[in-house]
Design a protein around this motif. Structure first.
Motif, PDB file in Angstrom:
ATOM      1  N   ALA A 234       0.581  -0.145  17.119  1.00  0.00           N
ATOM      2  CA  ALA A 234       0.141  -1.041  18.199  1.00  0.00           C
ATOM      3  C   ALA A 234      -1.263  -1.567  17.916  1.00  0.00           C
ATOM      4  N   LEU A 235      -2.150  -0.669  17.469  1.00  0.00           N
ATOM      5  CA  LEU A 235      -3.523  -1.077  17.157  1.00  0.00           C
ATOM      6  C   LEU A 235      -3.527  -2.108  16.027  1.00  0.00           C
ATOM      7  N   SER A 236      -2.676  -1.873  15.010  1.00  0.00           N
ATOM      8  CA  SER A 236      -2.637  -2.789  13.861  1.00  0.00           C
ATOM      9  C   SER A 236      -2.157  -4.169  14.285  1.00  0.00           C
ATOM     10  N   CYS A 237      -1.103  -4.214  15.144  1.00  0.00           N
ATOM     11  CA  CYS A 237      -0.526  -5.540  15.426  1.00  0.00           C
ATOM     12  C   CYS A 237      -1.252  -6.267  16.551  1.00  0.00           C
TER      13      CYS A 237
ATOM     14  N   VAL B 298       4.380  -2.242  10.687  1.00  0.00           N
ATOM     15  CA  VAL B 298       5.150  -1.446   9.726  1.00  0.00           C
ATOM     16  C   VAL B 298       4.204  -0.650   8.833  1.00  0.00           C
ATOM     17  N   ILE B 299       3.163  -1.339   8.330  1.00  0.00           N
ATOM     18  CA  ILE B 299       2.208  -0.656   7.451  1.00  0.00           C
ATOM     19  C   ILE B 299       1.511   0.474   8.199  1.00  0.00           C
TER      20      ILE B 299
ATOM     21  N   LEU C 225       2.147   4.289   7.006  1.00  0.00           N
ATOM     22  CA  LEU C 225       1.006   5.016   6.421  1.00  0.00           C
ATOM     23  C   LEU C 225       0.691   6.257   7.247  1.00  0.00           C
ATOM     24  N   ALA C 226       0.759   6.121   8.571  1.00  0.00           N
ATOM     25  CA  ALA C 226       0.508   7.283   9.434  1.00  0.00           C
ATOM     26  C   ALA C 226       1.556   8.360   9.172  1.00  0.00           C
ATOM     27  N   GLU C 227       2.795   7.931   8.948  1.00  0.00           N
ATOM     28  CA  GLU C 227       3.855   8.911   8.656  1.00  0.00           C
ATOM     29  C   GLU C 227       3.619   9.621   7.326  1.00  0.00           C
ATOM     30  N   THR C 228       3.038   8.900   6.357  1.00  0.00           N
ATOM     31  CA  THR C 228       2.779   9.564   5.066  1.00  0.00           C
ATOM     32  C   THR C 228       1.639  10.569   5.202  1.00  0.00           C
TER      33      THR C 228
ATOM     34  N   VAL D 221       0.830  -1.213   0.000  1.00  0.00           N
ATOM     35  CA  VAL D 221       0.000   0.000   0.000  1.00  0.00           C
ATOM     36  C   VAL D 221       0.865   1.265   0.000  1.00  0.00           C
ATOM     37  N   LEU D 222       2.132   1.102   0.430  1.00  0.00           N
ATOM     38  CA  LEU D 222       3.034   2.266   0.450  1.00  0.00           C
ATOM     39  C   LEU D 222       3.372   2.770  -0.945  1.00  0.00           C
TER      40      LEU D 222
END
Lengths: 256, 253
Positions: free
Chosen positions: B132-135, B193-194, B198-201, A113-114
């Motif tokens: 944390a929520l994702s994992c 990681v995702i 994604l939050a950083e983008t 997705v990145l």
């Protein structure tokens, strides 16, 4: 009468689950009303509940849902067509399969997705970017499960087909493909789940499209209650889709 | 083509595929069919990769992202393991609450980012919370499933020795669940990681996701390709390392 304890035993976990959820919501409502939780950070659950009507009537949530569903459908079509075709191709060419299968598995674990900023440059800020992200992220599981499905075709079925002197094409369409179909569907379902997650995610990130954009817009407007309601709506849609596809998968596996 | 395909043939075929892809890429870059630099030449990407390797900013952002992913994995993973042990250890609790985790697991977590910003601010806190929520979900589900797969005999042996809860956890449960736990960690790492990137983008001033968006806004396409290649390589490498360290084969466990 004998069945009553059994029915009660079956209902107890569901009641406990729903009761726990209701208790958390009630506790949150109470803590916010007492001022222990800032209502400018967490809105009242009752306000969120009321906001559902607002997002349906004022924010065109249904047309946004259709936009997201359309993108997901387009991605699903591409994933099914390409994933199954590539999977079947890899299965037919064993050397190619051995060379590429671990690559596809690696891609399934990669944060595909990145790629969305790259797709924004290539396709522009439009629905095509969202569909392509959905397609790319849903493709690896569809390929892997198709290969697995064909590899699991019982040898005896193929031998029966050969004993009837079926041509390779007939062997594929009359035996291998129907036999692999349930597992292929598992892959397509997984691919579709990945697609849907990434489609909503990219809609939110690029502020374009359906439900993801709605959450982003409401967040930017600082309409907290409606934003929470929109998030709940997205979750409900995802869960409904997940349950429906799971039931369809079970039915297919049972009838296989 | 028999089942005993020689490893040499597979290696040669892989080289041939890679070579073909690179050749096609270079041909497309030189063809002028696409806008300039949308598909940059391999030399430009290699140069950008070299530049990235010597850029102190890259290492600073890599450290930032690695720290956020590490902390999010520690928080989300430990809460996930605790929840998994609780749900896997009690049939009633498992039946009552596991369906919620099962069905919430495959929802797009990134839409919670505005909530995380409200709760934890726009700094690293909200990115860690996203990871944390994702994992949490895959770790909790796999731990609960792993808990139920433990051989009943092992549990009875532990109880007959009157092992305390902590001893049961460290001597029976965790050793018996090492494969599911490691698999949960592997999957949790992937989604953390995702979540973080994604939050950083979306909103950040540091991290690899932020660097990708900077390349995008400056139309530095070779730089973006180089960054994406590095991020993908790192994600796949860590995933493979966790699998190998734990003796995991993703197709078996």
């Amino acid at each position: 009468m004998a069945n009553r304890p059994l029915a009660e035993a079956k209902c107890l976990p569901a009641a406990l689950g729903l009761g726990g959820l209701a208790a958390v919501l009630a506790l949150t409502e109470m803590l916010i009303r007492l001022g222990w939780v800032n209502r400018f950070i967490v809105p009242l659950p009752s306000e969120v509940f009321v906001s559902f009507e607002r997002i349906i009537l004022e924010e065109n949530v249904l047309s946004r849902f259709l936009a997201t569903a359309g993108e997901a459908l387009a991605a699903a079509f591409l994933v099914s067509l390409t994933g199954v075709a590539l999977g079947a191709f890899l299965h037919r060419h064993r050397l190619l399969r051995r060379a590429c299968e671990s690559w596809v598995a690696g891609l399934a674990a990669a944060p595909l997705v990145l790629l969305y900023p790259l797709f924004l440059v290539i396709f522009g800020r439009n629905a095509l970017t969202i569909v392509m992200i959905g397609f790319v992220s849903g493709l690896p599981p569809a390929i892997l499960k198709t290969v697995e499905g064909f590899a699991g075709t019982p040898k005896v079925l193929l031998d029966v087909g050969r004993s009837f002197s079926l041509s390779p094409s007939q062997l594929f369409w009359k035996i291998a493909f129907p036999s692999a179909l349930p597992v292929i569907f598992v892959g397509v379902r997984l691919g579709l789940m990945f697609s849907l997650i990434n489609i909503v995610g990219v809609e939110f990130l690029i502020n374009f499209g359906g439900l993801g954009q709605l959450v982003n817009e409401l967040a930017e407007r600082y309409d907290l209650a409606a934003m929470y309601a929109a998030i709940c709506f997205v979750i409900l849609v995802s869960v409904f889709f997940f349950i429906a596809s799971e039931k369809l998968e079970r039915w297919l596996l049972r009838s296989a | 083509m028999t089942s005993g395909c020689p490893a040499l043939g597979v290696g040669l075929l892989r080289l041939a595929i890679l070579g073909t892809i690179l050749l096609l890429w270079e041909a497309l870059a030189r063809s002028g069919l696409l806008f300039r630099d949308v598909v940059p030449s391999l030399a430009k990407i290699a140069l950008a990769l070299g530049h990235l390797g010597t850029d102190p900013d890259f290492y600073r952002n890599l450290r930032g992202t690695a720290a956020e992913v590490g902390v999010s994995l520690a928080i989300g993973g430990s809460i996930g393991v605790a929840a998994g042990l609780l749900l896997g250890g009690s049939r009633l609790l498992g039946k009552a609450f596991e369906p919620y985790i099962h069905y919430l697991g495959p929802t797009p977590k990134i839409i919670f980012f505005p909530v995380m910003i409200m709760w934890f601010g726009i700094g690293p806190g909200s990115k860690i919370a996203m990871g944390a929520l994702s994992c949490f979900f895959p770790v909790a589900l796999i731990t609960a499933a792993g808990m139920r797969q433990i051989d009943e005999v092992l549990i009875r042996v532990g109880r007959s020795f009157r092992a305390r809860p902590w001893q049961m956890a460290t001597k029976i449960y965790f050793p018996a669940m090492r494969y599911p736990l490691l698999n949960g960690l592997r999957l949790g790492f992937g989604v953390a990681v995702i979540g973080v990137l994604l939050a950083e983008t979306k909103m950040s001033n540091q991290g690899l996701g932020f660097m990708v968006m900077q390349s995008y806004s400056q139309f530095d396409m070779p730089g973006m390709y180089a960054l994406l290649l590095v991020v993908f390589a790192l994600a796949i490498l860590v995933n493979a390392t966790i699998s190998r360290l734990g003796g995991l084969d993703s197709t078996q466990h």
